[in-house]
Design a protein around this motif. Structure first.
Motif, PDB file in Angstrom:
ATOM      1  N   ILE A 238       2.453   5.603  -2.926  1.00  0.00           N
ATOM      2  CA  ILE A 238       1.019   5.638  -2.599  1.00  0.00           C
ATOM      3  C   ILE A 238       0.494   4.236  -2.289  1.00  0.00           C
ATOM      4  O   ILE A 238       0.703   3.307  -3.061  1.00  0.00           O
ATOM      5  N   ASP A 239      -0.186   4.121  -1.174  1.00  0.00           N
ATOM      6  CA  ASP A 239      -0.863   2.881  -0.808  1.00  0.00           C
ATOM      7  C   ASP A 239      -2.265   2.943  -1.437  1.00  0.00           C
ATOM      8  O   ASP A 239      -3.219   3.383  -0.802  1.00  0.00           O
ATOM      9  N   PHE A 240      -2.355   2.541  -2.698  1.00  0.00           N
ATOM     10  CA  PHE A 240      -3.604   2.733  -3.452  1.00  0.00           C
ATOM     11  C   PHE A 240      -4.800   2.059  -2.781  1.00  0.00           C
ATOM     12  O   PHE A 240      -5.915   2.547  -2.851  1.00  0.00           O
ATOM     13  N   GLU A 241      -4.546   0.923  -2.127  1.00  0.00           N
ATOM     14  CA  GLU A 241      -5.646   0.196  -1.476  1.00  0.00           C
ATOM     15  C   GLU A 241      -6.316   1.042  -0.396  1.00  0.00           C
ATOM     16  O   GLU A 241      -7.498   0.906  -0.135  1.00  0.00           O
ATOM     17  N   ASN A 242      -5.528   1.910   0.254  1.00  0.00           N
ATOM     18  CA  ASN A 242      -6.085   2.715   1.338  1.00  0.00           C
ATOM     19  C   ASN A 242      -6.256   4.184   0.974  1.00  0.00           C
ATOM     20  O   ASN A 242      -6.360   5.039   1.850  1.00  0.00           O
ATOM     21  N   GLY A 243      -6.280   4.451  -0.317  1.00  0.00           N
ATOM     22  CA  GLY A 243      -6.574   5.814  -0.755  1.00  0.00           C
ATOM     23  C   GLY A 243      -5.353   6.579  -1.211  1.00  0.00           C
ATOM     24  O   GLY A 243      -4.317   6.560  -0.554  1.00  0.00           O
ATOM     25  N   ASN A 244      -5.508   7.258  -2.346  1.00  0.00           N
ATOM     26  CA  ASN A 244      -4.427   8.054  -2.915  1.00  0.00           C
ATOM     27  C   ASN A 244      -4.456   9.458  -2.294  1.00  0.00           C
ATOM     28  O   ASN A 244      -5.312  10.269  -2.595  1.00  0.00           O
ATOM     29  N   TRP A 245      -3.494   9.703  -1.409  1.00  0.00           N
ATOM     30  CA  TRP A 245      -3.388  11.001  -0.730  1.00  0.00           C
ATOM     31  C   TRP A 245      -2.535  11.976  -1.536  1.00  0.00           C
ATOM     32  O   TRP A 245      -2.579  13.189  -1.324  1.00  0.00           O
ATOM     33  N   ALA A 246      -1.730  11.436  -2.479  1.00  0.00           N
ATOM     34  CA  ALA A 246      -0.693  12.247  -3.119  1.00  0.00           C
ATOM     35  C   ALA A 246      -1.261  13.288  -4.084  1.00  0.00           C
ATOM     36  O   ALA A 246      -0.709  14.376  -4.215  1.00  0.00           O
TER      37      ALA A 246
END
Ligand SMILES: [Zn+2]
Length: 526
Positions: A238-246
């Motif tokens: 997950i790219d937390f900086e750009n939003g958690n999609w998971a």
């Protein structure tokens, strides 16, 4: 020359690698553990090491670190060391970990291979990964299931009795998701029963708090949810900086997927959003769950967005796109943009507007519908109505018209802030319903919400009243009454309800909660 340079650069990146090689030695004291550590980084890339505050440095140079830290003993023989307590890198790396545990303890960390020696354990994680988490326990009874080729599933149990064979269930869910998304990413997977209430998923293992181990929701939703995270979150990172999609995706394919009543689930998701979210925030700004508000956003709205994508693209395209996304982003850090690329590639559609609306924009539509006229012409009834919203969201909106001949289903495409539609029915129209099965993520109207307890759990809009008489206090508030004899309660609710509450309150042995709508509040409860 330039071509050669590009080729060399590509070659460099294909072999670019970093290895995080960690050694930890535990020394048990009366009230604490002292953990001595050495870290060696082997890398042909630029990197920097982040050292958290709990760590005392003994020696440090560019590629290595000698340190120690202390962990206070808890009342249970269980130690959890999260990535926040260990040195971390600013890039993905492969991991090698050697642990000398305190006497009697068994360590576990993310690993595809693990070896046990006389007084230490070795773990290898041969793919790129973000960070490291370690758990150690004393009373674990380890059971292995090797039903599947290339995969061993372990249960680290606290010797408590389980109603169901959790290893067999895990194997069943793994097979289910392998068929759906692709091969399980690892050669090992462990389910760890813990004394402390963690419910985490890490690459190759998940933790479950022991009293929950026998709950039906663990078998039915939590277990598949945590297992699915092995694909989404624990190998496509997950790219937390750009939003958690998971989270949204995992809730959609586990919790929602295995729920008995999907319409009810969607409605409850919208109701929880009404109950907990006071101000709309974009999905891109969701990082992780920290309260009911972030849960209603990241898990609730997130799940709903995947529901709407599948609804619009169709099941086969949706699943094929997820497979494509997973293959492309395995052992990489992925974001919403990567998902968009796969959905666009497989569906051959431009989804910019969809992703902008539902991921980047905080706005959640509040739809107003007004019937303008109904005219009989050329053998049909023509029902003309207007749909209004504050922004020009593109929405495929289900409209149901109740006629003398039964319910007729329609779909209209809303594209503007204000739009007029006309629908034809053979039989006389009686009533028009907007999205009665909750297929669009939107703010609910007052009459659509049920007086569920979630409204009273939003602390900001909830007050507790004792003997108060001031009516203005309960306007537009969720109100918890401590006493049935409260004068406000008496005048706001029906006598039959009061009698029922009095009857119930006589039974002191049982706690119960009863909620009704607050007649003085929009979507508020008493
Ligand atoms: Zn989750």
């Amino acid at each position: 020359m330039r071509i050669l340079f590009v080729v060399l650069l590509l070659f460099y990146f294909s072999i670019a690698k970093t290895i995080y090689d960690l050694n930890l030695k535990f020394i048990e004291k009366e009230k604490e553990f002292i953990v001595n550590g050495t870290l060696n980084i082997k890398s042909n890339e630029e990197f920097s090491i982040y050292i958290p505050k709990n760590i005392q440095i003994i020696k440090k140079d560019k590629n290595s670190l000698e340190f120690y830290f202390k962990i206070a003993k808890s009342s249970f023989p269980e130690i959890f060391i999260s990535q926040k307590q260990l040195p971390s890198l600013d890039k993905l790396a492969k991991y090698k970990v050697k642990i000398y545990p305190p006497k009697g303890y068994i360590p576990l960390t993310e690993a595809d291979k693990s070896f046990k020696y006389k007084d230490f354990y070795e773990f290898e994680f041969p793919y790129k990964k973000q960070d490291i988490n370690i758990i150690l326990g004393k009373n674990w009874h380890i059971r292995k299931l090797a039903l599947k080729k290339d995969l061993d599933i372990y249960l680290y149990s606290l010797n408590k009795k389980h109603k169901k064979d959790i290893l067999k269930l895990a194997s069943k869910y793994i097979s289910y998701y392998e068929k759906l998304i692709g091969k399980f990413p690892y050669k090992r997977f462990s389910i760890v029963e813990t004394y402390n209430p963690y419910g985490y998923s890490f690459p190759t293992f998940t933790t479950i708090f022991y009293p929950l181990m026998n709950k039906e929701f663990i078998y039915k939703t939590s277990l598949p949810h945590e297992i699915l995270h092995q694909w989404f979150g624990c190998s496509a990172y997950i790219d937390f900086e750009n939003g958690n999609w998971a989270e949204g995706l995992t809730v959609y394919l586990a919790d929602y997927n295995f729920s008995n009543n999907k319409t009810k689930y969607r409605k409850l998701t919208l109701e929880k959003y009404e109950a907990y979210v006071d101000k709309d925030i974009s999905l891109r700004d969701f990082k992780y769950k920290k309260d009911k508000f972030s849960e209603a956003l990241g898990y609730g709205k997130g799940m709903f967005v995947f529901y709407m994508i599948e609804k619009s693209l169709g099941h086969d395209t949706f699943i094929q796109a997820l497979r494509d996304f997973y293959q492309k982003n395995k052992f990489k850090i992925a974001n919403w943009q990567n998902l968009k690329l796969s959905f666009e590639k497989i569906s051959k559609k431009n989804l910019s507007r969809f992703f902008n609306q539902w991921i980047n924009d905080a706005y959640v539509p509040k739809l107003n519908v007004k019937v303008l006229s109904s005219v009989y012409k050329n053998g049909f009834f023509h029902t003309k109505f207007e749909v209004k919203q504050k922004k020009d969201f593109e929405i495929t909106l289900p409209i149901y018209i109740k006629t003398f001949d039964g319910m007729k289903h329609f779909k209209v495409k809303v594209l503007k802030k204000k739009q007029i539609f006309t629908l034809k029915t053979k039989s006389l129209p009686i009533k028009l319903y907007l999205d009665p099965n909750y297929e669009v993520f939107r703010h609910l109207k007052d009459e659509e919400t049920d007086p569920i307890i979630h409204f009273a759990l939003n602390k900001k809009t909830t007050i507790i009243l004792d003997k108060d008489k001031d009516f203005s206090k309960v306007e537009n508030k969720n109100v918890i009454f401590k006493d049935i004899d409260n004068p406000i309660l008496k005048s706001l609710v029906d006598k039959s309800v009061l009698n029922f509450l009095k009857f119930k309150s006589l039974n002191f042995s049982k706690d119960f909660v009863y909620t009704i709508k607050n007649p003085l509040g929009n979507k508020k409860v008493l």
